[in-house]
Write a protein that holds these residues in place. Structure first.
Motif, PDB file in Angstrom:
ATOM      1  N   VAL A 213       0.859  -1.174   0.000  1.00  0.00           N
ATOM      2  CA  VAL A 213       0.000   0.000   0.000  1.00  0.00           C
ATOM      3  C   VAL A 213       0.902   1.232   0.000  1.00  0.00           C
ATOM      4  O   VAL A 213       1.708   1.427   0.906  1.00  0.00           O
ATOM      5  CB  VAL A 213      -0.923   0.023   1.232  1.00  0.00           C
ATOM      6  N   VAL A 214       0.767   2.061  -1.036  1.00  0.00           N
ATOM      7  CA  VAL A 214       1.651   3.223  -1.176  1.00  0.00           C
ATOM      8  C   VAL A 214       0.939   4.535  -0.879  1.00  0.00           C
ATOM      9  O   VAL A 214       1.593   5.566  -0.680  1.00  0.00           O
ATOM     10  CB  VAL A 214       2.284   3.273  -2.580  1.00  0.00           C
ATOM     11  N   ALA A 215      -0.384   4.525  -0.837  1.00  0.00           N
ATOM     12  CA  ALA A 215      -1.139   5.736  -0.485  1.00  0.00           C
ATOM     13  C   ALA A 215      -2.576   5.339  -0.193  1.00  0.00           C
ATOM     14  O   ALA A 215      -3.086   4.360  -0.740  1.00  0.00           O
ATOM     15  CB  ALA A 215      -1.104   6.765  -1.605  1.00  0.00           C
ATOM     16  N   LYS A 216      -3.228   6.108   0.673  1.00  0.00           N
ATOM     17  CA  LYS A 216      -4.641   5.871   0.952  1.00  0.00           C
ATOM     18  C   LYS A 216      -5.259   7.144   1.503  1.00  0.00           C
ATOM     19  O   LYS A 216      -4.584   7.986   2.096  1.00  0.00           O
ATOM     20  CB  LYS A 216      -4.837   4.707   1.922  1.00  0.00           C
ATOM     21  N   GLY A 217      -6.549   7.293   1.270  1.00  0.00           N
ATOM     22  CA  GLY A 217      -7.259   8.477   1.734  1.00  0.00           C
ATOM     23  C   GLY A 217      -8.455   8.755   0.848  1.00  0.00           C
ATOM     24  O   GLY A 217      -8.742   8.015  -0.095  1.00  0.00           O
ATOM     25  N   THR A 218      -9.154   9.821   1.125  1.00  0.00           N
ATOM     26  CA  THR A 218     -10.265  10.224   0.263  1.00  0.00           C
ATOM     27  C   THR A 218      -9.698  10.743  -1.056  1.00  0.00           C
ATOM     28  O   THR A 218      -8.531  11.163  -1.116  1.00  0.00           O
ATOM     29  CB  THR A 218     -11.092  11.322   0.932  1.00  0.00           C
ATOM     30  N   PRO A 219     -10.502  10.746  -2.123  1.00  0.00           N
ATOM     31  CA  PRO A 219     -10.010  11.303  -3.385  1.00  0.00           C
ATOM     32  C   PRO A 219      -9.519  12.741  -3.242  1.00  0.00           C
ATOM     33  O   PRO A 219      -8.489  13.102  -3.819  1.00  0.00           O
ATOM     34  CB  PRO A 219     -11.232  11.217  -4.310  1.00  0.00           C
ATOM     35  N   SER A 220     -10.231  13.562  -2.471  1.00  0.00           N
ATOM     36  CA  SER A 220      -9.816  14.961  -2.319  1.00  0.00           C
ATOM     37  C   SER A 220      -8.486  15.061  -1.581  1.00  0.00           C
ATOM     38  O   SER A 220      -7.629  15.883  -1.940  1.00  0.00           O
ATOM     39  CB  SER A 220     -10.886  15.772  -1.587  1.00  0.00           C
ATOM     40  N   TYR A 221      -8.263  14.203  -0.581  1.00  0.00           N
ATOM     41  CA  TYR A 221      -6.985  14.208   0.136  1.00  0.00           C
ATOM     42  C   TYR A 221      -5.844  13.818  -0.799  1.00  0.00           C
ATOM     43  O   TYR A 221      -4.783  14.471  -0.811  1.00  0.00           O
ATOM     44  CB  TYR A 221      -7.038  13.236   1.321  1.00  0.00           C
ATOM     45  N   LEU A 222      -6.031  12.761  -1.577  1.00  0.00           N
ATOM     46  CA  LEU A 222      -4.971  12.306  -2.478  1.00  0.00           C
ATOM     47  C   LEU A 222      -4.636  13.362  -3.523  1.00  0.00           C
ATOM     48  O   LEU A 222      -3.462  13.572  -3.856  1.00  0.00           O
ATOM     49  CB  LEU A 222      -5.380  10.995  -3.151  1.00  0.00           C
TER      50      LEU A 222
END
Length: 304
Positions: A213-222
């Motif tokens: 897993v290299v990134a995670k979050g809401t679309p707006s956060y990413l």
């Protein structure tokens, strides 16, 4: 917050190849969850494990409070899967296909009829009941595939690239079906897709690459964290604009008569536009996209 999928320290190897390297994530009940990654990232392996089609080497997975490896039969009753490739018989009608698939769940004749009617209704294909699956259009087939996955009223629906190869209007129709399921039935949708505008609809996104897993979050956060907004300027006088940009130490890219500047947020464009407004023919501010974020995170496009 109520977790319906909880993945802890999941590992899977194929010989010396580490396909999935100790990943952790969870999915909230009733959410639209997007699981993204370039080809070969470990997405398919992970989904096959979550749907009980493949055994993990290590780690714990709970699906609706049931442990994979111990309660697999019960887990299968809680999940529905729409595969990338259709699995229905092209020679049978839609109804015959649903009757055949529904027979595996041990429903009474009346209950199976009720479940098929509900599945046809929510996917909007009642008028296709007596059409052979093989004669349907791409979008009609996808909705029939979704209907097949809904017969047993699953709590979680896995969608593996459900709109690949469909035209924009058909994709929109399929997505209307998906979003209605989520909202009306509080169904959890676990999505993989190559279309970032579809992932942008998700409540939460996890990006996997090289088995991690290299990134995670809401679309707006990413988008905020991993992409830039763009300011595009079309000047009256190129020389005058370039003098200002160089003096202000603002990096830019010139494409024909347009100057593109990366900015951290849209509001940062206000000072620049105000400073050069007398020299502008037009300007445009473009928000960063999930596509940009994905490429910046993984260093590659999702279709690679």
């Amino acid at each position: 917050m109520e977790k319906i999928i909880d993945v802890i320290n999941l590992k899977k190897n194929y010989g010396e190849i580490e396909a999935v390297k100790s990943i952790d994530f969870y999915v909230e009940k009733g959410s639209l969850f997007a699981f993204l990654g370039p080809n070969g990232a470990g997405k398919t392996t992970t989904i096959n494990i979550l749907s009980t089609l493949l055994k993990q080497d290590d780690g714990e997975i709970l699906i609706d409070d049931l442990k994979i490896g111990q309660n697999d039969e019960l887990i299968r009753q809680s999940i529905g899967i729409v595969f990338q490739e259709g699995v229905l018989d092209p020679l049978l009608t839609v109804k015959e296909n649903l009757l055949t698939r529904g027979a595996f769940y041990g429903f009474s004749k009346e209950k199976l009829k009720e479940r098929i009617e509900k599945a046809l209704s929510v996917t909007g294909i009642e008028n296709l009941t007596n059409r052979r699956y093989g004669t349907l259009s791409g979008g009609q087939k996808r909705r029939a595939d979704i209907a097949r996955a809904l017969i047993h009223a699953p709590k979680i629906l896995f969608l593996d690239e459900p709109t690949t190869g469909l035209d924009p209007q058909t994709r929109k129709n399929v997505w209307n079906t998906i979003l209605n399921l989520q909202k009306q039935d509080n169904m959890t949708i676990f999505l993989t897709t190559h279309y970032m505008e579809e992932a942008d609809k998700a409540d939460y996104v996890v990006i996997i690459d090289n088995g991690e897993v290299v990134a995670k979050g809401t679309p707006s956060y990413l988008k905020d964290e991993f992409s830039n907004d763009l300011l595009k300027l079309k000047p009256k006088d190129d020389v005058k604009l370039e003098e200002y940009l160089k003096k202000s130490q603002i990096n830019y890219v010139k494409e024909t008569d347009l100057y593109t500047i990366k900015i951290n947020e849209s509001l940062a464009s206000l000072k620049i536009v105000n400073d050069v407004k007398d020299n502008l023919l037009s300007f445009q501010v473009l928000n960063g996209t999930l596509d940009d974020a994905f490429i910046n995170i993984t260093g590659k496009e999702i279709r690679e």
